[in-house]
Scaffold this motif. Structure first.
Motif, PDB file in Angstrom:
ATOM      1  N   ASN A 164      -4.693  -4.381  10.234  1.00  0.00           N
ATOM      2  CA  ASN A 164      -4.079  -5.488   9.499  1.00  0.00           C
ATOM      3  C   ASN A 164      -3.788  -5.170   8.038  1.00  0.00           C
ATOM      4  OD1 ASN A 164      -6.650  -5.422   8.464  1.00  0.00           O
ATOM      5  ND2 ASN A 164      -7.261  -7.452   9.203  1.00  0.00           N
ATOM      6  N   GLY A 165      -3.916  -3.895   7.678  1.00  0.00           N
ATOM      7  CA  GLY A 165      -3.596  -3.486   6.312  1.00  0.00           C
ATOM      8  C   GLY A 165      -4.787  -3.312   5.406  1.00  0.00           C
ATOM      9  N   LYS A 166      -5.970  -3.731   5.844  1.00  0.00           N
ATOM     10  CA  LYS A 166      -7.163  -3.536   5.030  1.00  0.00           C
ATOM     11  C   LYS A 166      -7.402  -2.059   4.787  1.00  0.00           C
ATOM     12  CE  LYS A 166     -12.119  -4.559   4.845  1.00  0.00           C
ATOM     13  NZ  LYS A 166     -13.279  -5.135   5.573  1.00  0.00           N
ATOM     14  N   ASP A 167      -7.635  -1.685   3.549  1.00  0.00           N
ATOM     15  CA  ASP A 167      -7.804  -0.279   3.149  1.00  0.00           C
ATOM     16  C   ASP A 167      -6.577   0.550   3.510  1.00  0.00           C
ATOM     17  OD1 ASP A 167     -10.424  -0.786   2.182  1.00  0.00           O
ATOM     18  OD2 ASP A 167     -11.241  -0.547   4.207  1.00  0.00           O
ATOM     19  N   ASN A 168      -5.434  -0.121   3.567  1.00  0.00           N
ATOM     20  CA  ASN A 168      -4.152   0.522   3.868  1.00  0.00           C
ATOM     21  C   ASN A 168      -4.125   1.152   5.261  1.00  0.00           C
ATOM     22  OD1 ASN A 168      -1.491   0.915   3.101  1.00  0.00           O
ATOM     23  ND2 ASN A 168      -1.874   2.877   2.102  1.00  0.00           N
TER      24      ASN A 168
ATOM     25  N   GLY B 118       0.779  -1.243   0.000  1.00  0.00           N
ATOM     26  CA  GLY B 118       0.000   0.000   0.000  1.00  0.00           C
ATOM     27  C   GLY B 118       0.801   1.278   0.000  1.00  0.00           C
TER      28      GLY B 118
ATOM     29  N   LYS C  44       5.636  -6.783   8.631  1.00  0.00           N
ATOM     30  CA  LYS C  44       5.432  -7.080   7.210  1.00  0.00           C
ATOM     31  C   LYS C  44       6.610  -6.584   6.376  1.00  0.00           C
ATOM     32  CE  LYS C  44       1.245  -8.960   6.796  1.00  0.00           C
ATOM     33  NZ  LYS C  44       0.976 -10.238   6.092  1.00  0.00           N
TER      34      LYS C  44
ATOM     35  N   LYS D  99     -10.616  -0.544  16.088  1.00  0.00           N
ATOM     36  CA  LYS D  99     -10.111  -0.371  14.732  1.00  0.00           C
ATOM     37  C   LYS D  99      -9.178  -1.525  14.368  1.00  0.00           C
ATOM     38  CE  LYS D  99     -10.392   4.680  14.714  1.00  0.00           C
ATOM     39  NZ  LYS D  99      -9.647   5.955  14.509  1.00  0.00           N
ATOM     40  N   GLU D 100      -9.194  -1.901  13.109  1.00  0.00           N
ATOM     41  CA  GLU D 100      -8.317  -2.969  12.645  1.00  0.00           C
ATOM     42  C   GLU D 100      -7.059  -2.359  12.036  1.00  0.00           C
ATOM     43  OE1 GLU D 100     -10.230  -5.684  10.041  1.00  0.00           O
ATOM     44  OE2 GLU D 100     -11.839  -6.156  11.446  1.00  0.00           O
TER      45      GLU D 100
ATOM     46  N   TRP E  83      -2.885   0.445   8.957  1.00  0.00           N
ATOM     47  CA  TRP E  83      -1.912  -0.440   9.605  1.00  0.00           C
ATOM     48  C   TRP E  83      -1.684  -0.052  11.063  1.00  0.00           C
ATOM     49  CZ3 TRP E  83      -0.042  -4.663   7.148  1.00  0.00           C
ATOM     50  CH2 TRP E  83      -0.084  -4.685   5.748  1.00  0.00           C
TER      51      TRP E  83
END
Length: 272
Positions: A208-212, A162, A222, A205-206, A214
């Motif tokens: 894990n990189g979803k929708d950039n 991303g 990573k 909030k997540e 992190w």
């Protein structure tokens, strides 16, 4: 303004050294950057006997600071195996509310990290501009030290994660090509959006990189896992005391950070 910033750095260094420099220090890590000039100045100002103390630099600049101050420099690979540094002082390009740091603006991130992780405690010293709610708020890129042969492969992998337009850092002269670290490696500066801190994760909030989006440690891991990467300029995870409690030594996250403020005061942030 420039003079005020320098005075802020000097004030932070003075308080940090007076607070954390061990009485009978034998091994002291000395980082890189503009603030560390004042750390060395503050050590000399203590007036303590430094004849039996060895100072471990994180690069060419910090070694020259040590030598020019009349102190004894020992390269990291000259430290006897098993030796734990009493303390390591270093600056940062940015520090978030959890005391995660971005380092590497001066291209010494690998040596800065191994010195910090060989010390009982890492103390960060900076001016107030470096303290931000989240990493990549003001300092927009993550410095990454990479093998020259793998640089373009690493750039492709960073784009997959991303990062928009990660670039190989240029030297001061176009004739010389890319900047090279003390290890002869390249630095890639990789832009990412601001990184989530622990309170963001606790709020649901997540990262894990979803929708950039992190979290600090997730992205650091990573990037570090990309073949060709020597080290990433995110300093996070355990502090020195936490690493010791877990049966190891040294941590890459500072146990405390000292910030010289615009009004001349010094603000102290301590890790949980």
């Amino acid at each position: 303004m420039a003079d005020l910033i320098e005075e802020a750095k000097r004030a932070a260094a003075k308080v940090a050294v007076e607070t954390h420099y061990p009485k009978d220090a034998r091994w002291v890590g000395i980082g890189s950057g503009t603030t560390v000039v004042y750390v060395v100045e503050a050590i000399n100002a203590l007036g303590v006997d430094t004849s039996a103390t060895k100072y471990v630099p994180t690069g060419y600049q910090s070694k020259q600071l040590i030598v020019n101050a009349g102190l004894t420099a020992v390269e990291f690979d000259g430290v006897p195996p098993g030796t734990v540094l009493d303390v390591a002082f270093d600056g940062a390009d940015e520090v978030d509310e959890d005391l995660n740091c971005i380092k590497g603006g001066g291209a010494c991130l690998f040596q800065e990290k191994i010195v910090a992780m060989q010390a009982k405690q890492f103390i960060c010293v900076a001016d107030h501009r470096k303290l931000q709610p989240r990493l990549l708020s003001n300092w927009k890129t993550i410095p990454i030290e990479v093998a020259p042969i793998a640089a373009h492969r690493v750039i492709l992998k960073l784009k997959e994660l991303g990062s928009e337009n990660p670039t190989i850092r240029a030297s001061g002269s176009a004739k010389e090509g890319p900047l090279k670290t003390d290890q002869g490696f390249f630095i890639i500066d990789a832009p990412f959006p601001p990184l989530l801190i622990k309170s963001d994760i606790a709020a649901g909030k997540e990262g894990n990189g979803k929708d950039n989006v992190w979290a600090v440690e997730v992205l650091a891991r990573k990037i570090r896992d990309i073949a060709g990467v020597l080290e990433v300029g995110i300093f996070s995870g355990l502090t020195g005391p936490q690493a010791t409690a877990a049966g190891g030594i040294g941590g890459e996250r500072p146990v405390a950070a000292y910030f010289g403020m615009a009004d001349g005061s010094v603000s102290v942030r301590k890790a949980e």
